[in-house]
Design a protein around this motif. Structure first.
Motif, PDB file in Angstrom:
ATOM      1  N   ALA B 462      -3.210 -27.693  -3.601  1.00  0.00           N
ATOM      2  CA  ALA B 462      -4.641 -27.891  -3.428  1.00  0.00           C
ATOM      3  C   ALA B 462      -4.942 -28.315  -1.992  1.00  0.00           C
ATOM      4  CB  ALA B 462      -5.146 -28.941  -4.414  1.00  0.00           C
ATOM      5  N   LEU B 463      -4.073 -29.172  -1.438  1.00  0.00           N
ATOM      6  CA  LEU B 463      -4.252 -29.597  -0.039  1.00  0.00           C
ATOM      7  C   LEU B 463      -4.094 -28.403   0.903  1.00  0.00           C
ATOM      8  CD1 LEU B 463      -2.279 -32.972  -0.005  1.00  0.00           C
ATOM      9  CD2 LEU B 463      -4.746 -32.649   0.049  1.00  0.00           C
ATOM     10  N   GLY B 464      -3.062 -27.600   0.632  1.00  0.00           N
ATOM     11  CA  GLY B 464      -2.837 -26.408   1.453  1.00  0.00           C
ATOM     12  C   GLY B 464      -4.027 -25.474   1.409  1.00  0.00           C
ATOM     13  N   MET B 465      -4.558 -25.295   0.206  1.00  0.00           N
ATOM     14  CA  MET B 465      -5.723 -24.433   0.026  1.00  0.00           C
ATOM     15  C   MET B 465      -6.906 -24.980   0.828  1.00  0.00           C
ATOM     16  SD  MET B 465      -6.256 -21.743  -1.842  1.00  0.00           S
ATOM     17  CE  MET B 465      -7.688 -20.719  -1.727  1.00  0.00           C
ATOM     18  N   THR B 466      -7.108 -26.291   0.762  1.00  0.00           N
ATOM     19  CA  THR B 466      -8.213 -26.907   1.498  1.00  0.00           C
ATOM     20  C   THR B 466      -8.065 -26.630   2.991  1.00  0.00           C
ATOM     21  OG1 THR B 466      -8.022 -28.663  -0.127  1.00  0.00           O
ATOM     22  CG2 THR B 466      -9.501 -29.050   1.728  1.00  0.00           C
ATOM     23  N   LEU B 467      -6.853 -26.837   3.498  1.00  0.00           N
ATOM     24  CA  LEU B 467      -6.600 -26.574   4.917  1.00  0.00           C
ATOM     25  C   LEU B 467      -6.883 -25.120   5.258  1.00  0.00           C
ATOM     26  CD1 LEU B 467      -3.346 -28.185   6.275  1.00  0.00           C
ATOM     27  CD2 LEU B 467      -5.714 -28.663   6.827  1.00  0.00           C
ATOM     28  N   PHE B 468      -6.391 -24.251   4.380  1.00  0.00           N
ATOM     29  CA  PHE B 468      -6.563 -22.818   4.612  1.00  0.00           C
ATOM     30  C   PHE B 468      -8.041 -22.471   4.717  1.00  0.00           C
ATOM     31  CE2 PHE B 468      -7.356 -18.654   2.665  1.00  0.00           C
ATOM     32  CZ  PHE B 468      -6.734 -17.845   3.584  1.00  0.00           C
ATOM     33  N   VAL B 469      -8.835 -22.999   3.772  1.00  0.00           N
ATOM     34  CA  VAL B 469     -10.268 -22.693   3.777  1.00  0.00           C
ATOM     35  C   VAL B 469     -10.910 -23.212   5.061  1.00  0.00           C
ATOM     36  CG1 VAL B 469     -12.455 -23.187   2.639  1.00  0.00           C
ATOM     37  CG2 VAL B 469     -10.468 -22.558   1.292  1.00  0.00           C
ATOM     38  N   ILE B 470     -10.528 -24.431   5.469  1.00  0.00           N
ATOM     39  CA  ILE B 470     -11.127 -25.001   6.683  1.00  0.00           C
ATOM     40  C   ILE B 470     -10.777 -24.160   7.905  1.00  0.00           C
ATOM     41  CG2 ILE B 470     -11.028 -26.952   8.268  1.00  0.00           C
ATOM     42  CD1 ILE B 470     -10.701 -28.757   5.833  1.00  0.00           C
ATOM     43  N   THR B 471      -9.509 -23.803   8.038  1.00  0.00           N
ATOM     44  CA  THR B 471      -9.089 -23.012   9.205  1.00  0.00           C
ATOM     45  C   THR B 471      -9.769 -21.657   9.193  1.00  0.00           C
ATOM     46  OG1 THR B 471      -6.972 -23.937   8.566  1.00  0.00           O
ATOM     47  CG2 THR B 471      -7.041 -22.724  10.592  1.00  0.00           C
ATOM     48  N   LEU B 472      -9.855 -21.066   8.003  1.00  0.00           N
ATOM     49  CA  LEU B 472     -10.512 -19.760   7.889  1.00  0.00           C
ATOM     50  C   LEU B 472     -11.964 -19.867   8.343  1.00  0.00           C
ATOM     51  CD1 LEU B 472      -9.938 -16.871   6.822  1.00  0.00           C
ATOM     52  CD2 LEU B 472     -11.097 -17.567   4.732  1.00  0.00           C
ATOM     53  N   ALA B 473     -12.652 -20.901   7.842  1.00  0.00           N
ATOM     54  CA  ALA B 473     -14.059 -21.078   8.207  1.00  0.00           C
ATOM     55  C   ALA B 473     -14.187 -21.240   9.715  1.00  0.00           C
ATOM     56  CB  ALA B 473     -14.639 -22.291   7.489  1.00  0.00           C
ATOM     57  N   LEU B 474     -13.246 -21.999  10.298  1.00  0.00           N
ATOM     58  CA  LEU B 474     -13.274 -22.224  11.743  1.00  0.00           C
ATOM     59  C   LEU B 474     -13.110 -20.899  12.498  1.00  0.00           C
ATOM     60  CD1 LEU B 474     -13.579 -24.989  12.930  1.00  0.00           C
ATOM     61  CD2 LEU B 474     -11.144 -25.057  13.331  1.00  0.00           C
ATOM     62  N   ASN B 475     -12.174 -20.076  12.019  1.00  0.00           N
ATOM     63  CA  ASN B 475     -11.946 -18.798  12.691  1.00  0.00           C
ATOM     64  C   ASN B 475     -13.151 -17.875  12.566  1.00  0.00           C
ATOM     65  OD1 ASN B 475      -9.486 -19.620  13.509  1.00  0.00           O
ATOM     66  ND2 ASN B 475      -8.328 -18.474  11.983  1.00  0.00           N
ATOM     67  N   ILE B 476     -13.752 -17.858  11.359  1.00  0.00           N
ATOM     68  CA  ILE B 476     -14.935 -17.014  11.171  1.00  0.00           C
ATOM     69  C   ILE B 476     -16.057 -17.481  12.091  1.00  0.00           C
ATOM     70  CG2 ILE B 476     -16.732 -16.375   9.529  1.00  0.00           C
ATOM     71  CD1 ILE B 476     -14.597 -16.347   7.376  1.00  0.00           C
ATOM     72  N   PHE B 477     -16.204 -18.797  12.184  1.00  0.00           N
ATOM     73  CA  PHE B 477     -17.228 -19.365  13.050  1.00  0.00           C
ATOM     74  C   PHE B 477     -16.965 -18.957  14.504  1.00  0.00           C
ATOM     75  CE2 PHE B 477     -18.869 -23.156  15.394  1.00  0.00           C
ATOM     76  CZ  PHE B 477     -20.204 -22.874  15.183  1.00  0.00           C
ATOM     77  N   ALA B 478     -15.697 -19.023  14.920  1.00  0.00           N
ATOM     78  CA  ALA B 478     -15.343 -18.630  16.295  1.00  0.00           C
ATOM     79  C   ALA B 478     -15.730 -17.181  16.539  1.00  0.00           C
ATOM     80  CB  ALA B 478     -13.847 -18.832  16.530  1.00  0.00           C
TER      81      ALA B 478
END
Ligand SMILES: Nc1ncnc2c1ncn2[C@@H]1O[C@H](COP(=O)(O)OP(=O)(O)O)[C@@H](O)[C@H]1O
Ligand SMILES: [Mg+2]
Lengths: 265, 490
Positions: B462-478
């Motif tokens: 669940a922690l890994g998934m949370t990190l993944f979602v955050i990083t993904l969102a960051l990349n999409i935002f970039a």
């Protein structure tokens, strides 16, 4: 144009605005400009013509010390604007470039709005006291750049969104906005279509009233159309310099004649 | 036959096929390659591809599928009555497999011969003894059905692998013959090879994508499994992180907020260090430095990027932490209790990110056309005015992209946090206190002998998934920002 203004112009155009004596330019070991001496008159359009690589741009860039930005470039000799040696230690090249504006071969508007493009120079040099002042300068420059009517409704649109010809006139207006005394143009029409070229040429002709314009061009017709004086460069030498009419109809040097008739490319 | 030899044989067949196809096409055209549709080598490659691709595909598929098949057959041999209390059929099968491998190894060591290993009536105690003496791991009691199942497993696998070898060689030979038969002047070998190459490239791309999808799916499934055992609300909004260790009883509190806060806080400190320093050094290197300085300084900065993060972690633990304590600790301002703190990890992580930011920004600044700078100099702007007002704005989308990439690295960083920030999950604003991050806790939840089916271990997913979602969102935002600026300026 009435006679009065013509004579007026005749009188003022007698003074030499720029006087270059024995100028040598080296790029590392390459000797790009060989002992060039020339006097450029005020309120005149002077054309530099010659085959590619003969040093037209190099010499033009000596006149506002743009060659300083190239590490390997070395300039020798004496260049004076209004009698002042521009390569003197006391001269600030930045200040000089505000006085000697430059328009480049490829239109290079900044990635900013049209307004900010024009306001760039005045802001840097503190030419406007307030926003209203700046607005006036921007409008005046755009009008003199013959582009005001096309962009007055979209001053906040990016300058990069204009067509090539509009971009080049924007760059000319941008150069005018800093109130230069000399305007250097390096093949300003080579990236433009015939209609845009005609507009820019018309503009150059109008600019002559206030500025001393030096234009590098590849097109002999363009030199003949817009300039009063023409200088022919060949392999780093200034071969011939004189009245445009005389250069094109009755050149004194055989190399000039060969180039004009298309034998040197 | 070992797979390695099998692969070599297939390659040899392909090589022979290559030569045969090439020469057959050439001789059919009377020795004149102008009479062929394609260059002679294409006929060779056509044969080689037809020999190799199906054979290797078959080999791979067989290697993947056979163990499943044999296992399911053999596991049917274990009677229900044999399954021990508290065990399961799959655990028993693992035992059987271990025994089978043990038998193989024992034969290889010469402790028993093949006939003995096959003997279904062999003395169990003797077998166990011999297995142990040859250093094989025998965890529980071997029973007769288990021994027989293991023996059956060995026989079936061996038989399967022999059939596989034959099938693969037949496939290779058949493919080669098919290709050689085709090698006539009119055959469009070049187009076929082109297709083949395309297929190979597609296969490579699919493997990359499928692997990513597989990793993602395993994350998702395990996360769902975790939320079945632990309420999602408590996970996302819990402000306490206090896992109990399984087996010792007591319930765990697994709130992600303290961990997210630690991650965020440390990343912010790191970016506050890395972005200005990285950006300024990039500007210096690309705009001011002479070519000589640049040619020395840039590689030096890039060496910094090659230092393993564990070394940075040591630097945090042994140098930066004590240094900060001597200033902010009890002898100084008394804000800091120990060397491990948000500040320690943040500073060191910032240093780690400097070359990352500077090298990306340097490339981006260099990509700004010289014409922009000339235009600005031509208007009488100084160098710093040009950089501030023309170069940086033009490079901004790229720089924002670089910063966001650095942010995702900061968020994903583990070793520096483990060594520099401590292990205490805490919601605090004091940057001199120890805190910990999502990544560090993933490590600590999975190391140790926790049961993998417990919420305390599954929470890692669940922690890994949370990190993944955050990083993904960051990349999409970039990407969004970069694109928005592009539209404006192009
Ligand atoms: N930045 C530079 N570095 C080295 N050599 C240059 C550079 N710019 C121009 N040159 C050389 O100087 C000579 C004159 O070039 P230039 O002034 O651009 O010619 P023109 O504008 O007449 O075509 C050419 O031989 C060219 O190769
Ligand atoms: Mg040129």
């Amino acid at each position: 144009m009435d006679d009065l203004r013509l004579t007026e112009r005749d009188v003022t155009s007698q003074d030499a605005k720029i006087a270059a004596k024995n100028v040598q330019v080296y790029y590392g070991d390459t000797h790009a400009i060989k002992d060039v001496s020339v006097e450029i008159k005020d309120k005149t359009v002077t054309a530099f013509i010659g085959p590619s690589g003969c040093g037209k741009s190099t010499f033009l860039r000596c006149l506002n010390r743009m060659n300083d930005t190239i590490d390997i470039c070395r300039v020798e000799g004496d260049i004076r604007i209004d009698g002042e040696d521009i390569y003197d230690k006391r001269i600030d090249p930045v200040q000089l470039r505000a006085k000697v504006g430059m328009v480049f071969q490829k239109p290079n508007p900044f990635p900013k709005s049209i307004y900010d493009n024009i306001a760039y120079g005045p802001r840097i040099h503190g030419l406007a006291k307030n926003k209203a002042d700046l607005d006036v300068i921007v409008e005046k420059s755009l009008r003199r750049g013959a582009i005001w009517d096309e962009v007055k409704d979209r001053l906040n649109a990016p300058g990069t969104g204009l067509s090539g010809g509009q971009q080049q006139r924007l760059c000319i207006a941008r150069a005018i906005a800093t109130e230069p005394e000399v305007l250097l143009m390096d093949e300003p029409c080579s990236a433009l279509d015939p209609i845009a070229t005609a507009q820019v040429e018309e503009l150059i002709d109008e600019l002559r009233e206030n500025y001393s314009v030096v234009i590098v061009t590849h097109s002999m017709q363009q030199a003949a159309r817009v300039s009063q004086k023409t200088a022919f460069f060949h392999l780093g030498n200034l071969v011939e310099y004189g009245e445009t009419g005389q250069i094109f109809t009755n050149p004194s040097d055989p190399r000039t004649e060969s180039y004009i008739t298309g034998r040197i490319g | 036959m070992p797979v390695f030899w099998l692969a070599l044989i297939v390659l040899a067949i392909a090589a022979l096929g290559f030569a045969a196809g090439r020469s057959r096409a050439l001789s059919a055209a009377g020795g004149d390659s102008r009479g062929l549709h394609s260059l002679p080598t294409y006929y060779g490659w056509n044969v080689a591809l037809k020999a190799m691709v199906p054979a290797f595909f078959l080999l791979l598929a067989w290697l993947l599928i056979q163990p499943f098949y044999v296992n399911s057959v053999v596991s049917g041999m274990i009677p229900d009555s044999e399954i021990r209390e508290g065990s399961s059929r799959s655990l028993m099968m693992a035992e059987v497999q271990r025994t089978a491998t043990g038998l193989d190894n024992a034969i290889a060591e010469g402790v028993m011969d093949d006939a003995f290993a096959r003997d279904p009536d062999a003395d169990i105690a003797d077998v166990t003894e011999r297995l142990k003496s040859s250093g094989q791991i025998v965890t529980s009691e071997i029973t007769r059905p288990m021994l027989q199942a293991a023996q059956e497993l060995r026989v079936k696998s061996a038989a399967g692998y022999s059939i596989m070898s034959i099938a693969v060689i037949i496939a290779a030979v058949a493919g080669a013959l098919w290709g050689i038969r085709e090698s006539l002047p009119d055959f469009r070998a070049r187009n076929v090879v082109e297709q083949g190459v395309r297929m190979l490239l597609i296969a490579a791309a699919s493997i990359a994508i499928l692997t990513t999808v597989g990793i993602l799916l395993s994350l998702v499934f395990n996360t769902v499994e975790f939320f079945r055992l632990y309420p999602a609300m408590d996970f996302f909004f819990g402000t306490q992180w206090a896992p109990s260790f399984s087996g010792r009883g007591g319930s765990s509190e697994l709130g992600v907020l303290p961990l997210l806060w630690g991650t965020l806080y440390i990343s912010i400190v790191a970016l506050a260090v890395a972005v200005p320093i990285g950006l300024f050094s990039a500007i210096y290197l690309s705009e001011y430095a002479s070519p000589r300085v640049r040619s020395v300084a840039k590689p030096l900065l890039e060496i910094l990027a090659g230092i393993p993060t564990i070394v940075y972690g040591l630097f945090a633990l042994l140098t930066v932490g004590p240094l900060l304590v001597s200033v902010f600790g009890r002898d100084g301002l008394n804000w800091m209790q120990s060397g491990t703190a948000v500040m320690t990890a943040g500073l060191v992580m910032g240093i780690m990110l400097i070359p990352f930011v500077s090298s990306l920004s340097d490339d981006i600044i260099n990509a700004v056309p010289q014409a922009m700078r000339d235009g600005s100099y031509g208007l009488g702007a100084t160098q710093s005015e040009t950089i501030r007002q023309v170069v940086i704005p033009a490079a901004l989308p790229g720089i924002v992209g670089a910063v966001l990439l650095a942010a995702s690295r900061a968020i994903g960083e583990t070793m520096i946090v483990v060594l520099g920030a401590g292990a205490a999950a805490r919601l605090s604003l004091n940057p001199f206190e120890a805190m910990t991050t999502v990544t560090a806790k993933i490590v600590s939840q999975l190391t140790g002998d926790a049961d993998f089916a417990s919420p305390e271990a599954l929470v890692a997913f669940a922690l890994g998934m949370t990190l993944f979602v955050i990083t993904l969102a960051l990349n999409i935002f970039a990407l969004y920002i970069v694109r928005k600026y592009r539209e404006q300026y192009e």
